[in-house]
Design a protein around this motif. Structure first.
Motif, short mmCIF file in Angstrom:
data_model
loop_
_atom_site.label_atom_id
_atom_site.label_comp_id
_atom_site.label_asym_id
_atom_site.label_seq_id
_atom_site.Cartn_x
_atom_site.Cartn_y
_atom_site.Cartn_z
N UNK A 2 0.94 -1.06 0.09
CA UNK A 2 0.07 -0.17 -0.14
C UNK A 2 0.86 1.36 -0.10
N UNK A 3 1.93 1.25 0.87
CA UNK A 3 2.82 2.42 1.01
C UNK A 3 3.39 2.55 -0.42
N UNK A 4 3.81 1.78 -1.23
CA UNK A 4 4.62 1.91 -2.40
C UNK A 4 3.62 2.45 -3.42
N UNK A 5 2.22 2.21 -3.41
CA UNK A 5 1.42 2.52 -4.18
C UNK A 5 1.16 3.90 -4.09
N UNK A 6 1.15 4.42 -2.87
CA UNK A 6 0.81 5.66 -2.37
C UNK A 6 1.94 6.68 -2.91
N UNK A 7 3.04 5.99 -2.61
CA UNK A 7 4.39 6.71 -3.24
C UNK A 7 4.33 6.92 -4.70
N UNK A 8 3.99 5.90 -5.35
CA UNK A 8 3.99 5.87 -6.91
C UNK A 8 2.84 6.78 -7.30
N UNK A 9 1.67 6.90 -6.91
CA UNK A 9 0.55 7.57 -7.02
C UNK A 9 1.03 9.26 -6.88
N UNK A 10 1.60 9.59 -5.57
CA UNK A 10 2.02 10.84 -5.24
C UNK A 10 3.10 11.30 -6.36
N UNK A 11 4.11 10.44 -6.79
CA UNK A 11 5.13 10.96 -7.75
C UNK A 11 4.27 11.19 -8.98
N UNK A 12 3.29 10.53 -9.65
CA UNK A 12 2.60 10.82 -10.62
C UNK A 12 1.93 12.21 -10.52
N UNK A 13 1.28 12.31 -9.46
CA UNK A 13 0.26 13.58 -9.49
C UNK A 13 1.38 14.64 -9.24
N UNK A 14 2.45 14.61 -8.68
CA UNK A 14 3.34 15.53 -8.44
C UNK A 14 4.07 16.01 -9.76
N UNK A 15 4.36 14.83 -10.54
CA UNK A 15 4.94 15.18 -11.96
C UNK A 15 3.96 15.84 -12.70
N UNK A 16 2.61 15.61 -13.02
CA UNK A 16 1.78 16.23 -13.54
C UNK A 16 1.45 17.72 -13.25
N UNK A 17 1.55 17.69 -11.88
CA UNK A 17 1.45 19.26 -11.43
C UNK A 17 2.72 20.12 -11.62
N UNK A 18 3.96 19.59 -11.68
CA UNK A 18 5.19 20.16 -11.96
C UNK A 18 5.15 20.50 -13.44
N UNK A 19 4.62 19.66 -14.29
CA UNK A 19 4.68 19.78 -15.64
C UNK A 19 3.81 20.91 -16.02
N UNK A 20 2.65 20.94 -15.36
CA UNK A 20 1.44 22.12 -15.48
C UNK A 20 2.26 23.47 -15.22
N UNK A 21 2.99 23.57 -14.04
CA UNK A 21 3.59 24.62 -13.39
C UNK A 21 4.70 25.30 -14.59
N UNK A 22 5.55 24.11 -14.98
CA UNK A 22 6.58 24.46 -15.96
C UNK A 22 5.99 25.11 -17.24
N UNK A 23 5.04 24.51 -17.88
CA UNK A 23 4.10 25.11 -18.98
C UNK A 23 3.99 26.62 -18.53
N UNK A 24 3.07 26.88 -17.50
CA UNK A 24 2.89 28.15 -16.99
C UNK A 24 3.88 28.95 -17.29
N UNK A 25 5.04 28.57 -16.53
CA UNK A 25 6.47 29.31 -16.66
C UNK A 25 6.82 29.57 -17.93
N UNK A 26 6.68 28.62 -18.84
CA UNK A 26 7.37 28.69 -20.45
C UNK A 26 6.48 29.74 -21.03
N UNK A 27 5.14 29.89 -20.79
CA UNK A 27 4.20 30.60 -21.53
C UNK A 27 4.14 32.25 -20.94
N UNK A 28 4.59 32.13 -19.61
CA UNK A 28 5.00 33.51 -19.23
C UNK A 28 5.59 33.50 -17.81
N UNK A 29 7.04 33.65 -17.83
CA UNK A 29 7.75 33.79 -16.53
C UNK A 29 7.33 34.53 -15.45
N UNK A 30 6.54 35.47 -15.57
CA UNK A 30 6.18 36.40 -14.59
C UNK A 30 4.50 36.36 -14.04
#
Length: 137
Positions: A2-30
């Motif tokens: 269960x713990x490994x599944x939670x860690x994997x799920x968290x890593x995926x959710x965090x990856x998607x969130x980071x990707x969205x924030x990086x896209x926002x920065x690329x579109x307009x850094x400020x």
């Protein structure tokens, strides 16, 4: 397990969130609003990601390794947000930008938590409006 599944799920959710924030920065850094909106649960995918984040908080309270992972991810997000804050207002010192990023991250987390548990009350429009009201201060 269960713990490994939670860690994997968290890593995926965090990856998607980071990707969205990086896209926002690329579109307009400020664009602070754009960065914060990339984090908010404005659609079903982001809502699912926030459900994972919230599910992670309980176990992280009693697991030092999970807590350290949470701190690292939060600090990384805050550092990226501080860069966006500073790009949007170069007159701010790094310390001032970091303090603003801390407050915005706290507000974004609060809005997101409310939206996850009460989506009828916290529609995407209300999430955006509340964020914009805070940014106007």
């Amino acid at each position: 397990d269960k713990r490994e599944l939670l860690v994997f799920s968290l890593a995926e959710a965090a990856r998607r969130t980071r990707l969205r924030t990086m896209e926002a920065i690329a579109a307009d850094p400020g664009n602070v609003a754009g960065f914060c909106e990339a984090v908010l649960p404005l659609d079903e995918e982001r809502r699912r990601d926030w459900l994972v984040f919230v599910a992670f908080w309980g176990p992280a309270g009693s697991d030092p390794e999970l807590a350290a992972d949470h701190r690292r991810r939060t600090r990384d997000t805050r550092a990226r947000l501080a860069e966006v804050v500073r790009a949007g207002d170069p007159s701010l010192s790094p310390v001032e930008a970091d303090e603003r990023a801390r407050r915005l991250l706290m507000i974004t987390t609060g809005i997101s938590t409310q939206a996850v548990f009460d989506p009828e009350e916290w529609s995407p429009a209300r999430q955006r409006r509340t964020l914009r009201e805070e940014l106007a201060k």
